[in-house]
Write an enzyme that holds these catalytic residues in place. Structure first.
Site, PDB file in Angstrom:
ATOM      1  N   LYS A   1       2.313  -7.595   6.857  1.00 14.48           N
ATOM      2  CA  LYS A   1       2.972  -6.371   7.328  1.00 14.48           C
ATOM      3  C   LYS A   1       2.256  -5.098   6.887  1.00 14.48           C
ATOM      4  CE  LYS A   1       7.426  -8.659   7.744  1.00 14.48           C
ATOM      5  NZ  LYS A   1       8.851  -8.707   7.383  1.00 14.48           N
TER       6      LYS A   1
ATOM      7  N   ASN B   1       6.047  -4.458  11.368  1.00 16.03           N
ATOM      8  CA  ASN B   1       6.302  -5.842  11.779  1.00 16.03           C
ATOM      9  C   ASN B   1       6.245  -6.024  13.286  1.00 16.03           C
ATOM     10  OD1 ASN B   1       8.784  -4.636  12.458  1.00 16.03           O
ATOM     11  ND2 ASN B   1       9.958  -6.462  11.921  1.00 16.03           N
TER      12      ASN B   1
ATOM     13  N   GLY C   1       6.269  -6.042   2.101  1.00 19.21           N
ATOM     14  CA  GLY C   1       6.562  -5.537   3.439  1.00 19.21           C
ATOM     15  C   GLY C   1       8.039  -5.440   3.737  1.00 19.21           C
TER      16      GLY C   1
ATOM     17  N   ARG D   1       2.108  -2.609  -6.832  1.00 13.41           N
ATOM     18  CA  ARG D   1       2.844  -2.508  -5.566  1.00 13.41           C
ATOM     19  C   ARG D   1       4.186  -1.824  -5.777  1.00 13.41           C
ATOM     20  NH1 ARG D   1       3.307  -7.962  -2.251  1.00 13.41           N
ATOM     21  NH2 ARG D   1       4.526  -8.592  -4.071  1.00 13.41           N
TER      22      ARG D   1
END
Length: 270
Positions: A79, A100, A143, A169
């Protein structure tokens, strides 16, 4: 040799859509969308395509050259990478940094957008759960997790506390959303799981039988709702464990089901 004849609903005029993922055996989009795409006024089919991360760019660039391929859907782990392969991003994808869905526009450019978060929030609301002013403990800043955190805050959640084993992240998500919701997003801290009204798994944990639980549902409030975005298996180990200790549960399929109207508008399906 006796001919088997044409595959029902597929002909030389059929338009194509592909779902890209690694793994891809768990995807529900073909089963959910193909009955819609074979209805009146439609001639299209969604097919799963197993693509490893190292091959994504080459595969997507090749798929773009297929003249009767109109769009792509993507699942884990592609994603974030999809955004770099698009010519333009919709508002949600630009804010979240993941996408997506990607479509071929009339001018030949490819536009990407993210509907995970919107589908997630609509799924909760359709099940009778109130998002506004809620406190959410969220496992996963990838994602799906990024999209869900963003949509929850846009829907009025008071606080989203996020955990991810990838600290870089997680920090990137906190920085990106913290600039807009400084009091609404933070790293999961002591007591957050116990205090939250919703405890959400937005990681792939649960797709395989040997996966550990993303968190211990027995630590959540007795009135908490435990949510899993994993769609296969339907009854994940997390949801089974949560139900066993009396928690309300919410299944992953609701997030996808509530994205169907979004896909209709984005892809221009009648």
């Amino acid at each position: 040799m006796e001919s088997l004849g044409p595959v029902a609903g597929v002909s030389g005029t059929t338009r194509l859509y592909a779902v890209l993922g690694d793994p891809v055996a768990q995807v529900k989009a073909p089963g959910l969308l193909n009955p819609l795409l074979s209805g009146p006024g439609m001639d299209a089919v969604v097919v799963p395509v197993h693509v490893r991360a190292r091959d994504l760019t080459e595969v997507v660039e090749g798929l773009k050259r297929i003249g009767n391929l109109d769009g792509l859907l993507v699942t884990v782990p592609h994603k974030a990478a999809l955004c770099a392969l698009a010519d333009g991003l919709g508002p949600a994808a630009a804010l979240i940094g993941t996408a997506n869905a990607m479509r071929r526009d009339p001018d030949g450019r490819w536009s990407a957008e993210n509907f995970d978060g919107l589908g997630f929030v609509h799924g909760l609301r359709a099940a009778g759960h109130t998002v506004r002013d809620s406190h959410v403990a969220l496992a996963g800043a990838g994602g799906a997790g990024s999209a869900i955190a963003t949509a929850l805050l846009m829907a009025g959640a008071a606080r989203v506390s996020v955990h991810d084993t990838d600290r870089a992240r997680l920090d990137a998500l906190l920085l990106r959303l913290g600039s807009r919701w400084p009091d609404g997003i933070r790293a999961l801290g002591p007591g957050d799981l116990e205090a939250a009204g919703f405890a959400v798994n937005a990681t792939p944990l649960g797709m395989r039988p040997e996966d550990p639980l993303p968190f211990d549902p027995s630590r959540t409030r007795p009135d908490a709702v435990v949510v899993d975005v994993v769609m296969k298996p339907h009854e994940t180990a997390l949801l089974t464990a949560a139900a066993a200790v009396g928690r309300r549960v919410h299944h992953g399929i609701h997030m996808l089901e509530q994205q169907v109207p979004c896909y209709r508008a984005f892809f221009g399906w009648p």
